[in-house]
Design a protein around this motif. Structure first.
Motif, PDB file in Angstrom:
ATOM      1  N   LYS A 138    -160.070 -18.010  71.283  1.00 58.32           N
ATOM      2  CA  LYS A 138    -159.301 -18.967  71.299  1.00 58.32           C
ATOM      3  C   LYS A 138    -159.814 -20.653  70.857  1.00 58.32           C
ATOM      4  CE  LYS A 138    -164.127 -21.849  73.212  1.00 58.32           C
ATOM      5  NZ  LYS A 138    -165.908 -21.480  73.961  1.00 58.32           N
ATOM      6  N   GLU A 139    -159.881 -20.326  69.121  1.00 56.12           N
ATOM      7  CA  GLU A 139    -159.223 -20.995  68.493  1.00 56.12           C
ATOM      8  C   GLU A 139    -158.216 -21.438  68.582  1.00 56.12           C
ATOM      9  OE1 GLU A 139    -160.595 -19.270  64.907  1.00 56.12           O
ATOM     10  OE2 GLU A 139    -162.834 -20.062  65.245  1.00 56.12           O
ATOM     11  N   HIS A 188    -165.931  -9.628  69.956  1.00 58.96           N
ATOM     12  CA  HIS A 188    -166.064 -10.935  70.032  1.00 58.96           C
ATOM     13  C   HIS A 188    -164.785 -11.978  68.789  1.00 58.96           C
ATOM     14  CE1 HIS A 188    -170.115 -12.135  71.650  1.00 58.96           C
ATOM     15  NE2 HIS A 188    -170.275 -11.050  71.257  1.00 58.96           N
ATOM     16  N   THR A 189    -164.734 -10.872  67.497  1.00 55.57           N
ATOM     17  CA  THR A 189    -163.845 -11.728  67.059  1.00 55.57           C
ATOM     18  C   THR A 189    -162.354 -12.769  67.295  1.00 55.57           C
ATOM     19  OG1 THR A 189    -165.106 -11.084  64.622  1.00 55.57           O
ATOM     20  CG2 THR A 189    -162.715 -11.456  64.406  1.00 55.57           C
ATOM     21  N   TYR A 190    -162.125 -11.023  67.657  1.00 54.99           N
ATOM     22  CA  TYR A 190    -160.735 -11.241  68.681  1.00 54.99           C
ATOM     23  C   TYR A 190    -160.357 -12.285  69.295  1.00 54.99           C
ATOM     24  CZ  TYR A 190    -156.566  -9.955  71.302  1.00 54.99           C
ATOM     25  OH  TYR A 190    -155.854 -10.202  71.794  1.00 54.99           O
ATOM     26  N   GLU A 191    -161.748 -12.328  70.190  1.00 52.42           N
ATOM     27  CA  GLU A 191    -161.322 -13.666  71.626  1.00 52.42           C
ATOM     28  C   GLU A 191    -162.045 -14.242  70.848  1.00 52.42           C
ATOM     29  OE1 GLU A 191    -160.742 -13.105  74.228  1.00 52.42           O
ATOM     30  OE2 GLU A 191    -160.657 -10.737  74.119  1.00 52.42           O
ATOM     31  N   ASP A 237    -160.504 -18.860  76.915  1.00 51.43           N
ATOM     32  CA  ASP A 237    -161.898 -19.028  76.809  1.00 51.43           C
ATOM     33  C   ASP A 237    -161.793 -16.789  77.559  1.00 51.43           C
ATOM     34  OD1 ASP A 237    -163.810 -20.595  75.493  1.00 51.43           O
ATOM     35  OD2 ASP A 237    -163.764 -21.379  77.458  1.00 51.43           O
ATOM     36  N   TYR A 238    -162.660 -16.142  77.013  1.00 43.22           N
ATOM     37  CA  TYR A 238    -162.966 -14.657  77.033  1.00 43.22           C
ATOM     38  C   TYR A 238    -164.478 -14.269  77.582  1.00 43.22           C
ATOM     39  CZ  TYR A 238    -163.936  -9.493  77.181  1.00 43.22           C
ATOM     40  OH  TYR A 238    -163.593  -7.780  77.331  1.00 43.22           O
ATOM     41  N   ASP A 239    -164.958 -13.782  79.027  1.00 43.71           N
ATOM     42  CA  ASP A 239    -165.601 -14.081  79.620  1.00 43.71           C
ATOM     43  C   ASP A 239    -166.691 -12.573  79.254  1.00 43.71           C
ATOM     44  OD1 ASP A 239    -168.440 -13.926  81.251  1.00 43.71           O
ATOM     45  OD2 ASP A 239    -167.363 -13.660  82.772  1.00 43.71           O
TER      46      ASP A 239
END
Length: 83
Positions: free
Chosen positions: A63-64, A56-59, A69-71
């Motif tokens: 994104k930032e 979650h943190t890496y994706e 975006d990561y699904d």
């Protein structure tokens, strides 16, 4: 979405190459390590939480910074079991 070509196994900590032919585990969304055969399903609940938090943190970082975006849906089932 970021798609690295090399992955570090969460269990044996060895790097392995990922190709489009490699199959993801239907339950956890992780790739099976060719050296030890593990995927995220082979981790205990606390280890799974750490792995999911890092994903979650890496994706979110990607994104930032890059607007990618990561699904996360492929990891949803295992994450819901931990909540």
């Amino acid at each position: 979405m970021c798609s690295p070509k090399k992955i570090k196994c969460f269990k044996c900590f060895e790097w392995f190459g990922k190709s489009d032919d490699d199959k993801e585990c239907e339950k956890c969304g992780d790739f099976e390590c060719p050296k030890c055969g593990a995927c995220m399903c082979d981790l205990n609940d606390n280890e799974k939480k750490v792995v999911l938090a890092m994903i979650h943190t890496y994706e979110n970082f990607l994104k930032e910074k890059l607007g990618q975006d990561y699904d996360f849906e492929k990891h949803r089932e295992i994450e819901e079991e931990l909540n």
